[in-house]
Scaffold this motif. Structure first.
Motif, PDB file in Angstrom:
ATOM      1  N   MET A  72      45.555  36.742  34.703  1.00 47.11           N
ATOM      2  CA  MET A  72      45.234  36.292  33.352  1.00 47.11           C
ATOM      3  C   MET A  72      46.145  36.987  32.333  1.00 47.11           C
ATOM      4  N   ASP A  73      46.409  38.273  32.552  1.00 46.74           N
ATOM      5  CA  ASP A  73      47.341  38.988  31.677  1.00 46.74           C
ATOM      6  C   ASP A  73      48.728  38.354  31.732  1.00 46.74           C
ATOM      7  N   GLN A  74      49.173  37.999  32.954  1.00 50.39           N
ATOM      8  CA  GLN A  74      50.470  37.342  33.109  1.00 50.39           C
ATOM      9  C   GLN A  74      50.476  35.989  32.404  1.00 50.39           C
ATOM     10  N   LEU A  75      49.371  35.279  32.505  1.00 54.77           N
ATOM     11  CA  LEU A  75      49.233  33.988  31.832  1.00 54.77           C
ATOM     12  C   LEU A  75      49.325  34.159  30.325  1.00 54.77           C
ATOM     13  N   THR A  76      48.673  35.185  29.809  1.00 56.77           N
ATOM     14  CA  THR A  76      48.690  35.445  28.367  1.00 56.77           C
ATOM     15  C   THR A  76      50.107  35.733  27.885  1.00 56.77           C
ATOM     16  N   VAL A  77      50.845  36.536  28.635  1.00 59.93           N
ATOM     17  CA  VAL A  77      52.228  36.865  28.268  1.00 59.93           C
ATOM     18  C   VAL A  77      53.099  35.602  28.297  1.00 59.93           C
ATOM     19  N   ALA A  78      52.977  34.827  29.364  1.00 58.55           N
ATOM     20  CA  ALA A  78      53.781  33.599  29.486  1.00 58.55           C
ATOM     21  C   ALA A  78      53.444  32.621  28.375  1.00 58.55           C
ATOM     22  N   TRP A  79      52.164  32.516  28.031  1.00 56.46           N
ATOM     23  CA  TRP A  79      51.746  31.613  26.954  1.00 56.46           C
ATOM     24  C   TRP A  79      52.364  32.050  25.624  1.00 56.46           C
ATOM     25  N   GLY A  80      52.369  33.350  25.371  1.00 55.73           N
ATOM     26  CA  GLY A  80      52.998  33.868  24.152  1.00 55.73           C
ATOM     27  C   GLY A  80      54.487  33.567  24.121  1.00 55.73           C
ATOM     28  N   GLU A  81      55.146  33.745  25.262  1.00 57.39           N
ATOM     29  CA  GLU A  81      56.574  33.437  25.354  1.00 57.39           C
ATOM     30  C   GLU A  81      56.821  31.944  25.113  1.00 57.39           C
ATOM     31  N   LEU A  82      55.928  31.106  25.626  1.00 55.79           N
ATOM     32  CA  LEU A  82      56.058  29.664  25.420  1.00 55.79           C
ATOM     33  C   LEU A  82      55.926  29.325  23.940  1.00 55.79           C
ATOM     34  N   GLN A  83      54.984  29.942  23.263  1.00 52.00           N
ATOM     35  CA  GLN A  83      54.810  29.670  21.830  1.00 52.00           C
ATOM     36  C   GLN A  83      56.057  30.071  21.051  1.00 52.00           C
ATOM     37  N   THR A  84      56.611  31.236  21.364  1.00 52.43           N
ATOM     38  CA  THR A  84      57.831  31.704  20.707  1.00 52.43           C
ATOM     39  C   THR A  84      58.995  30.755  20.982  1.00 52.43           C
ATOM     40  N   THR A  85      59.114  30.325  22.227  1.00 53.86           N
ATOM     41  CA  THR A  85      60.184  29.403  22.606  1.00 53.86           C
ATOM     42  C   THR A  85      60.042  28.071  21.870  1.00 53.86           C
ATOM     43  N   ASN A  86      58.819  27.557  21.782  1.00 52.54           N
ATOM     44  CA  ASN A  86      58.587  26.302  21.059  1.00 52.54           C
ATOM     45  C   ASN A  86      58.976  26.421  19.588  1.00 52.54           C
ATOM     46  N   ILE A  87      58.671  27.556  18.979  1.00 52.83           N
ATOM     47  CA  ILE A  87      59.043  27.772  17.574  1.00 52.83           C
ATOM     48  C   ILE A  87      60.553  27.790  17.426  1.00 52.83           C
ATOM     49  N   GLN A  88      61.239  28.469  18.349  1.00 53.96           N
ATOM     50  CA  GLN A  88      62.704  28.529  18.289  1.00 53.96           C
ATOM     51  C   GLN A  88      63.317  27.146  18.478  1.00 53.96           C
ATOM     52  N   ILE A  89      62.781  26.376  19.408  1.00 54.66           N
ATOM     53  CA  ILE A  89      63.279  25.022  19.650  1.00 54.66           C
ATOM     54  C   ILE A  89      63.100  24.166  18.406  1.00 54.66           C
ATOM     55  N   ALA A  90      61.929  24.221  17.808  1.00 56.51           N
ATOM     56  CA  ALA A  90      61.657  23.423  16.608  1.00 56.51           C
ATOM     57  C   ALA A  90      62.606  23.809  15.482  1.00 56.51           C
ATOM     58  N   ARG A  91      62.862  25.089  15.323  1.00 56.45           N
ATOM     59  CA  ARG A  91      63.759  25.548  14.254  1.00 56.45           C
ATOM     60  C   ARG A  91      65.175  25.018  14.468  1.00 56.45           C
ATOM     61  N   ILE A  92      65.679  25.126  15.684  1.00 57.31           N
ATOM     62  CA  ILE A  92      67.044  24.646  15.958  1.00 57.31           C
ATOM     63  C   ILE A  92      67.111  23.136  15.795  1.00 57.31           C
ATOM     64  N   GLU A  93      66.084  22.423  16.284  1.00 59.91           N
ATOM     65  CA  GLU A  93      66.091  20.960  16.135  1.00 59.91           C
ATOM     66  C   GLU A  93      66.080  20.551  14.650  1.00 59.91           C
ATOM     67  N   ARG A  94      65.351  21.287  13.823  1.00 58.26           N
ATOM     68  CA  ARG A  94      65.359  21.008  12.377  1.00 58.26           C
ATOM     69  C   ARG A  94      66.754  21.231  11.791  1.00 58.26           C
ATOM     70  N   GLU A  95      67.369  22.328  12.194  1.00 59.78           N
ATOM     71  CA  GLU A  95      68.695  22.645  11.670  1.00 59.78           C
ATOM     72  C   GLU A  95      69.756  21.658  12.133  1.00 59.78           C
ATOM     73  N   LEU A  96      69.600  21.159  13.350  1.00 61.71           N
ATOM     74  CA  LEU A  96      70.557  20.182  13.860  1.00 61.71           C
ATOM     75  C   LEU A  96      70.295  18.783  13.278  1.00 61.71           C
ATOM     76  N   GLY A  97      68.995  18.585  12.891  1.00 64.68           N
ATOM     77  CA  GLY A  97      68.457  17.339  12.406  1.00 64.68           C
ATOM     78  C   GLY A  97      69.366  16.386  11.836  1.00 64.68           C
TER      79      GLY A  97
END
Length: 80
Positions: A55-80
């Motif tokens: 569960m701890d590993q899941l929590t860490v991976a979920w946090g990393e996924l959220q950070t990655t999604n934010i980074q992807i959205a930011r780059i996609e906006r900038e490339l927009g």
């Protein structure tokens, strides 16, 4: 190399990382779900410490996924 190309390269890397994280999260969820299934494993035999670690590993991976999604959205906006 142009700035746009570098951003596109970073976006591609982030999308690959997101895919890996999603697979890891799905695997962790499956393992935790199976480990907690008392129809398979009697309550007295549950591996709670191991499940807590998963569960701890899941929590860490979920946090990393959220950070990655934010980074992807930011780059996609900038490339927009």
């Amino acid at each position: 190399m142009s700035e746009r190309m570098m951003m596109e390269g970073k976006l591609a890397r982030l999308k690959r990382e997101r895919h890996k994280l999603r697979l890891k999260i799905e695997g962790d969820c499956r393992a935790i779900r199976t480990g907690l299934n008392t129809a398979i494993t009697p309550v007295d035999d549950l591996e709670v410490p191991m499940l807590a670690e998963q569960m701890d590993q899941l929590t860490v991976a979920w946090g990393e996924l959220q950070t990655t999604n934010i980074q992807i959205a930011r780059i996609e906006r900038e490339l927009g």
